[in-house]
Design an enzyme around this catalytic site. Structure first.
Site, mmCIF file in Angstrom:
data_model
loop_
_atom_site.group_PDB
_atom_site.id
_atom_site.type_symbol
_atom_site.label_atom_id
_atom_site.label_comp_id
_atom_site.label_asym_id
_atom_site.label_seq_id
_atom_site.Cartn_x
_atom_site.Cartn_y
_atom_site.Cartn_z
ATOM 1 N N HIS A 70 52.776 30.571 54.777
ATOM 2 C CA HIS A 70 52.051 31.340 53.605
ATOM 3 C C HIS A 70 53.082 31.360 52.448
ATOM 4 O O HIS A 70 52.494 32.202 51.207
ATOM 5 C CB HIS A 70 51.823 32.820 53.957
ATOM 6 C CG HIS A 70 50.353 32.812 54.428
ATOM 7 N ND1 HIS A 70 49.134 32.896 53.930
ATOM 8 C CD2 HIS A 70 50.349 33.052 56.039
ATOM 9 C CE1 HIS A 70 48.328 33.066 55.096
ATOM 10 N NE2 HIS A 70 48.917 32.994 56.323
ATOM 11 N N LYS A 100 45.663 41.965 41.569
ATOM 12 C CA LYS A 100 46.544 41.373 42.818
ATOM 13 C C LYS A 100 47.890 42.212 42.844
ATOM 14 O O LYS A 100 48.064 42.928 41.888
ATOM 15 C CB LYS A 100 46.674 39.944 42.479
ATOM 16 C CG LYS A 100 47.196 39.659 40.977
ATOM 17 C CD LYS A 100 47.833 38.167 40.630
ATOM 18 C CE LYS A 100 46.516 37.352 40.652
ATOM 19 N NZ LYS A 100 46.148 35.930 41.430
ATOM 20 N N ARG A 101 48.444 41.810 43.707
ATOM 21 C CA ARG A 101 49.955 42.317 43.969
ATOM 22 C C ARG A 101 50.593 42.272 42.642
ATOM 23 O O ARG A 101 50.636 41.310 42.125
ATOM 24 C CB ARG A 101 50.731 41.810 45.157
ATOM 25 C CG ARG A 101 49.964 42.512 46.673
ATOM 26 C CD ARG A 101 49.955 43.916 46.505
ATOM 27 N NE ARG A 101 51.701 44.557 46.739
ATOM 28 C CZ ARG A 101 51.889 44.949 47.550
ATOM 29 N NH1 ARG A 101 51.519 45.260 48.983
ATOM 30 N NH2 ARG A 101 53.262 45.403 47.521
ATOM 31 N N LYS A 116 53.615 36.109 39.732
ATOM 32 C CA LYS A 116 52.340 36.415 39.415
ATOM 33 C C LYS A 116 52.043 36.559 37.931
ATOM 34 O O LYS A 116 50.773 36.415 37.496
ATOM 35 C CB LYS A 116 51.595 37.242 40.167
ATOM 36 C CG LYS A 116 51.286 36.933 41.697
ATOM 37 C CD LYS A 116 50.684 37.991 42.503
ATOM 38 C CE LYS A 116 50.532 37.940 43.880
ATOM 39 N NZ LYS A 116 49.366 36.881 44.253
ATOM 40 N N THR A 164 43.542 33.982 47.062
ATOM 41 C CA THR A 164 42.168 33.852 47.501
ATOM 42 C C THR A 164 41.425 34.751 46.419
ATOM 43 O O THR A 164 40.155 34.691 46.332
ATOM 44 C CB THR A 164 41.981 34.597 48.696
ATOM 45 O OG1 THR A 164 42.764 35.757 48.818
ATOM 46 C CG2 THR A 164 42.462 33.916 49.884
ATOM 47 N N LYS A 180 37.426 34.520 44.994
ATOM 48 C CA LYS A 180 36.523 35.849 44.796
ATOM 49 C C LYS A 180 35.800 35.719 43.482
ATOM 50 O O LYS A 180 34.739 35.834 43.068
ATOM 51 C CB LYS A 180 36.972 36.964 45.214
ATOM 52 C CG LYS A 180 37.584 37.145 46.530
ATOM 53 C CD LYS A 180 38.441 38.340 46.606
ATOM 54 C CE LYS A 180 39.407 38.193 47.944
ATOM 55 N NZ LYS A 180 40.393 39.219 47.847
#
Ligand SMILES: *Cc1c(COP(=O)(O)O)cnc(C)c1O
Length: 813
Positions: A355, A543-544, A549, A651, A655
C-alpha cells in the site's frame, strides 16, 4: 415482515414491548435503533448459518482477508439497503413518527481504521458478500476506534472513541471459539525419532475471543463473516489462589497487559513499550486468525497439502505478515511437516497487497524485540532469511550487495515487506502507476527475482454505500434513466454518457447536487453556526492529514485568494466554499500545525465582510465514514493534489467521481486511470509528473527558495505565515510549516506546483460559470465511475489471485 410495511410495523411494536417493555410513544431514538438492529440480526440469523453450512458441505475455497483495520462505519442503513428493506422500513418508521436518517445517527461509527487502507477492507467485504464469494474478514476488535477529533481554539484535540459504550447490536461473541495465543518464553530443541522437536516453555498465554459481525451481501441473501478478535486474560482465579501473596498484583499487571492488546488501534509507538504493543497486536491477529482458519479446515478431514486449494490468506499491507512464519510454525511444530513441504504450502496460500511507496512507511522490527516476544516465530524467520540469502548467493555468487539489499533480516531489523514478498505467491500494488513504481523502483530487485508474483489491482469502492446509500436521489435518477442493471453491473453506468447532451438530464443532475449542498449547508450551520452559499463552488479536500497529500498547498492557495479579494474588492468572482476534513496522527506536529493554519485562515476569511460572500473556509471536525457520506455527495470539486508518485491509489478520488464532482488533481495513484477514461476535458490536471518528481529526488535541481523569490504570490503567502498580518501571529506558530518548506527545501514540491495549481483553479472558476457544460462533465464522471466499483476490483482479485468463483446459494436456485 420487511417487505410489507404493515407487517413490519406490527413486528416492530411487538419487539419494542417484549424486549424493552416500551410502547412506541415511550421509545427513544436509541431504542428504535436497537430494535431495528435486533430485528435484522434475527432475520438474517438463519441465512448466516446457512451460508456457512453451504461453504462447509460444498468444501468451497475460502478467502480470509487479514487486516489490522476495518473502517466499516455504520451498518444499519447499509444492511437495510443490501437486504432490500430500506424503503419499507423508512416508510414504516415514518408512520410510527420516526425518521430513519435520524435513527441512523444513533449508531456509533465503527472507526476501526485510519483511512484508505481500512476503508478498502470494508468495501472489499461488501463486494465479496454481494457477489457471492466465500470471503471473510479477520481483524481486531479494538475497544477504542481511531480517536475522536475535536477542534478547540483551532487545534486538534484527541478524545477516546468509546464506540462500544452502548452495546454493539451487530456483533456476536463466540466464547466457544476462543483460541490461545502465546508470547515470550524460551524454545527447547530436542531430537526425537530422528526429528527435531521445538517446544516453547515459560510462555505467557492469552485468550483470543472472536466477535463475529455478519457481512450482508446485496440482493440474494448471502452472509459472510467479519471475525474480530478480542484479547482476554487466561489465568483462572483458582490457580491464582494457590500461588499466594503477590499473585493478585501480578494478576492485575498481567490483566492490564492483556487488555491493552485489543484496546487501541495503532498505539503511540514513539517509545519501546508502544512498539512492542504493536508487534503484540500483529501477532495476536495472525495467530488467532490462522488458528481459527485451520480449525475450520481441519473439520473437512483433508490433507494439509490441499490447504492452498481450499484456503487463501490475503494480507492487507504488511501488518499481518506474521501469518507467514506462524503458518510455518503450525505446519512444522503441530502438523509434523518438514520445512520444504511447509514452505511450499505456505507460499501457495498467502498473497500480499502493498500500500505504500514511502520508504519510511515500510515496516521494520528490531530483531531483539521480536526474538524475545516471539522466540519460535523469530527462529523461523531467521531460517527463511538464511535459505533465501543462500539461494541468492548460489544464483548470484558475486552479488553480496544484492543480498544485503533484499535480505529479510538486515542491520538488526526484520523487514516485513521483504518477508511478505518472499513468503507469498502474489504481490499486488493498488493502482497501475503504483505497481509500475514498485516494479521499477522501490521493489525492483524483488521484481527482477520474482516477476511472476507482481500484479496490479487498482483499488475500488462499493457503489452501494458510496452512491446508493450516500446519494439516494442521484441513484433514483440513474435508475429512472438507464434502468437498475447498474446496481449489479456497475459498468452499465456508462449508459449515462449519452445523456450528457440532454439538457433536462443536466438540469436534474445539477438540481440533485444543489439539494445535497443544501443538506450539507444545514449540517454546517447546525455544527458551526456558519452560513454557506449553496450556489458557491463546494471545493472539498477530505482525507488523512499528511504532508504528501498537500493540504498545505490548498490552504496557501486560499490565502492567496483572500489576498486577491482584498486587493481588488470589487472584482467579479465565482464564490467558493473550501471544505476540509482531516485527522492528524497525534504525534505528527507538522500535520497538526496545518490543521491549525486551516482553522486560523477559516476564522479570518469567514469573519471578513469584504471577503466572506465570495470565499468561505470550513474545517469539519472528526472526519469519518459517516461524515464522508454527508460531504462527498455535496462536492463540486474534488481535491486530489498529492505529490505525484506518493499516493498509492486513493479511494476518496473515486467516491467523489461517482458522485459527480470534478477532480482537480495530479497524475498520481488512480487519478492516472481516471484521466485515461475522462480525458483532459472532464478533469483538471496540474503539476509535476511522477518522473519529474523522481528526477528531482535523484538529481537535485529544485530550490524552494527560487519559487519564493520568483513568484510574488508565493512570497506573500509564505511571509504571511510568520510575519504580522491577517493570519499571524503569536510566537511564530506556523514556523514549523515555514521551515519545512523553505529551510528543508519543500520535500513535497508545494511551491513548485503552486503556480500551476492556482492557474488551474482559475480555469475551474471559468468552467463553473457555464452550468450546462459543468453538468455534462459531471455526467461523464459518474458514467465512468462504475469501473472503480470494488465489485470489479474483487472480481479481479478472485480470478487472478485467489482463484475462486461466486457460490450460487442453494436458497435461491
Ligand atoms: C475513503 C476514505 C478515506 C481515504 O481517502 P483518500 O482520499 O483516498 O485518502 C479516508 N477516510 C475515510 C473516512 C474514507 O471514507
Amino acid at each position: 415482515m420487511f417487505n410489507n410495511k404493515e407487517l413490519f410495523k406490527t413486528a416492530f411494536k411487538e419487539q419494542l414491548v417484549s424486549r424493552l417493555g416500551k410502547s412506541i410513544e415511550e421509545a427513544t431514538a436509541d431504542d428504535i435503533y436497537k430494535i431495528l438492529g435486533m430485528l435484522i440480526r434475527e432475520y438474517i440469523g438463519r441465512e448466516w448459518a446457512e451460508t456457512n453450512q453451504m461453504y462447509k458441505t460444498r468444501q468451497e475455497k475460502q478467502v480470509y482477508y487479514f487486516s489490522m483495520e476495518f473502517l466499516i462505519g455504520r451498518l444499519l442503513g447499509n444492511n437495510l439497503l443490501n437486504l432490500g428493506m430500506l424503503e419499507t422500513v423508512r416508510d414504516g418508521l415514518l408512520d410510527l413518527g420516526w425518521n430513519l436518517e435520524g435513527i441512523e445517527e444513533q449508531e456509533p461509527d465503527a472507526g476501526l481504521g485510519n483511512g484508505g487502507l481500512g476503508r478498502l477492507a470494508a468495501c472489499f467485504l461488501d463486494s465479496l458478500a454481494s457477489l457471492g464469494y466465500a470471503g471473510h474478514g479477520c481483524g481486531i476488535r479494538y475497544k477504542y476506534g481511531l480517536f475522536e477529533q475535536k477542534i478547540i481554539d483551532g487545534q486538534q484535540v484527541e478524545l477516546p472513541d468509546d464506540w462500544l459504550q452502548k452495546s454493539n447490536v451487530w456483533e456476536e461473541r463466540r466464547a466457544d471459539k476462543k483460541v490461545e495465543v502465546r508470547f515470550w518464553g524460551q524454545v527447547e530443541v530436542r531430537e526425537e525419532d530422528g526429528r527435531t522437536i521445538f517446544n516453547t516453555i515459560n510462555y505467557e498465554k492469552v485468550w483470543a475471543v472472536p466477535y463475529d459481525v455478519p457481512v450482508i451481501g446485496y440482493g440474494d441473501l448471502h452472509v459472510n463473516t467479519l471475525r474480530l478478535w478480542s484479547a482476554e486474560s487466561a489465568i483462572e482465579p483458582a490457580k491464582m489462589r494457590m500461588e499466594g501473596q503477590n499473585s493478585y498484583y501480578k494478576f492485575l499487571d498481567y490483566n492490564r497487559s492483556v487488555e491493552s492488546i485489543s484496546e487501541f488501534l495503532y498505539p503511540d509507538d514513539s517509545g519501546y513499550e508502544g512498539k512492542l504493543l504493536r508487534l503484540k497486536q500483529q501477532y495476536f491477529l495472525c495467530s488467532a486468525g490462522l488458528q481459527s482458519v485451520l480449525r475450520t479446515f481441519d473439520k473437512q478431514g483433508l490433507r494439509y497439502s490441499d490447504l492452498p486449494n481450499k484456503i487463501a490468506v490475503h494480507i492487507n499491507d504488511t501488518h499481518p505478515t506474521l501469518v507467514i512464519p506462524e503458518l510455518m510454525r503450525i505446519l512444522i511444530d503441530e502438523k509434523g511437516f518438514g520445512w520444504d513441504e511447509a514452505w511450499d504450502v505456505t507460499t501457495r496460500t498467502v498473497s500480499y497487497t502493498n500500500h505504500t511507496l514511502l520508504s519510511e512507511a515500510l515496516e521494520k522490527w528490531p530483531v531483539n524485540m521480536m526474538r524475545e516476544l516471539l522466540p519460535r516465530v523469530y527462529m523461523i524467520i531467521e531460517e527463511i532469511n538464511k535459505r533465501f540469502c543462500g539461494m541468492l548467493l548460489e544464483r548470484f555468487p558475486a552479488r553480496q550487495d544484492l543480498v544485503s539489499e533484499v535480505a529479510i533480516i538486515e542491520s538488526d531489523q526484520v523487514k516485513m515487506a521483504h518477508l511478505a514478498i518472499v513468503g507469498s505467491y502474489s504481490v499486488n500494488g493498488v493502482a497501475q502507476l503504483h505497481t509500475d513504481l514498485l516494479k521499477s523502483n522501490v521493489m525492483k530487485p524483488f521484481y527482477d527475482l520474482f516477476p511472476e508474483r507482481f500484479n496490479n489491482k487498482t483499488n475500488g469502492i462499493t457503489h452501494r454505500r458510496w452512491l446508493m446509500h450516500a446519494n439516494p436521489e442521484l441513484s433514483h435518477l440513474i435508475s429512472e434513466s438507464i434502468g437498475t442493471g447498474w446496481i449489479t453491473h456497475p459498468y452499465q453506468l456508462l449508459d449515462l454518457e449519452r445523456l450528457k447532451h440532454d439538457s433536462s438530464f443536466r438540469d436534474k443532475i445539477m438540481s440533485i447536487k444543489r439539494n445535497n449542498k443544501l443538506r450539507l449547508a444545514a449540517y454546517i450551520e447546525q455544527k458551526q453556526g456558519i452560513t454557506v452559499d449553496p450556489d458557491s463552488i463546494f471545493d472539498v479536500q477530505v482525507k488523512r492529514l499528511h504532508a504528501y497529500k498537500r493540504q498545505l498547498m490548498n490552504i496557501l492557495h486560499v490565502m492567496h485568494l483572500y489576498n486577491e479579494i482584498k486587493d481588488h474588492p470589487s472584482a467579479d468572482r465565482v464564490p467558493r466554499t473550501f471544505i476540509f476534513g482531516a485527522k492528524a496522527a497525534p504525534g505528527y506536529y507538522l500535520a497538526k500545525s496545518i490543521i491549525k493554519l486551516i482553522n486560523v485562515v477559516a476564522d479570518v476569511v469567514n469573519k471578513d465582510p469584504q471577503v466572506n460572500d465570495k470565499l468561505k473556509v470550513l474545517f469539519l471536525e472528526n472526519y469519518s465514514v459517516s461524515l464522508a457520506e454527508k460531504i462527498i455527495p455535496a462536492a463540486n470539486v474534488s481535491e486530489q493534489i498529492s505529490t505525484a508518485g506518493k499516493e498509492a491509489s486513493g479511494t476518496g478520488n473515486m467516491k467523489f467521481m461517482m458522485n459527480g464532482a470534478l477532480t482537480i488533481g495530479t497524475l498520481d495513484g488512480a487519478n492516472v486511470e481516471m484521466h485515461e477514461m475522462l480525458g483532459d476535458e472532464n478533469m483538471f490536471l496540474f503539476g509535476l509528473r511522477s518522473e519529474e518528481v523522481l528526477n528531482y529526488y535523484r538529481y537535485g535541481g529544485y530550490l524552494a527558495r527560487d519559487m519564493y523569490n520568483q513568484d510574488p504570490r508565493i512570497k506573500r503567502v509564505m511571509d504571511q505565515l510568520v510575519s504580522p498580518g491577517p493570519f499571524c501571529c503569536h510566537e511564530r506558530e506556523f514556523g514549523l510549516i515555514y521551515q519545512s518548506v523553505l529551510d528543508h527545501n519543500d520535500e513535497f514540491f508545494v511551491l513548485r506546483d503552486f503556480g500551476s495549481y492556482a492557474d488551474t483553479q482559475a480555469i475551474i472558476d471559468q468552467t463553473y460559470l457555464d452550468q450546462q457544460a459543468w453538468a455534462s462533465k459531471s455526467i461523464v464522471n459518474i458514467a465512468h465511475a462504475g469501473h472503480f466499483s470494488s465489485d470489479c476490483t474483487i472480481n479481479r482479485y478472485a480470478s487472478d489471485i485467489w482463484h475462486i468463483h461466486p457460490v450460487q446459494s442453494s436458497l435461491h436456485v
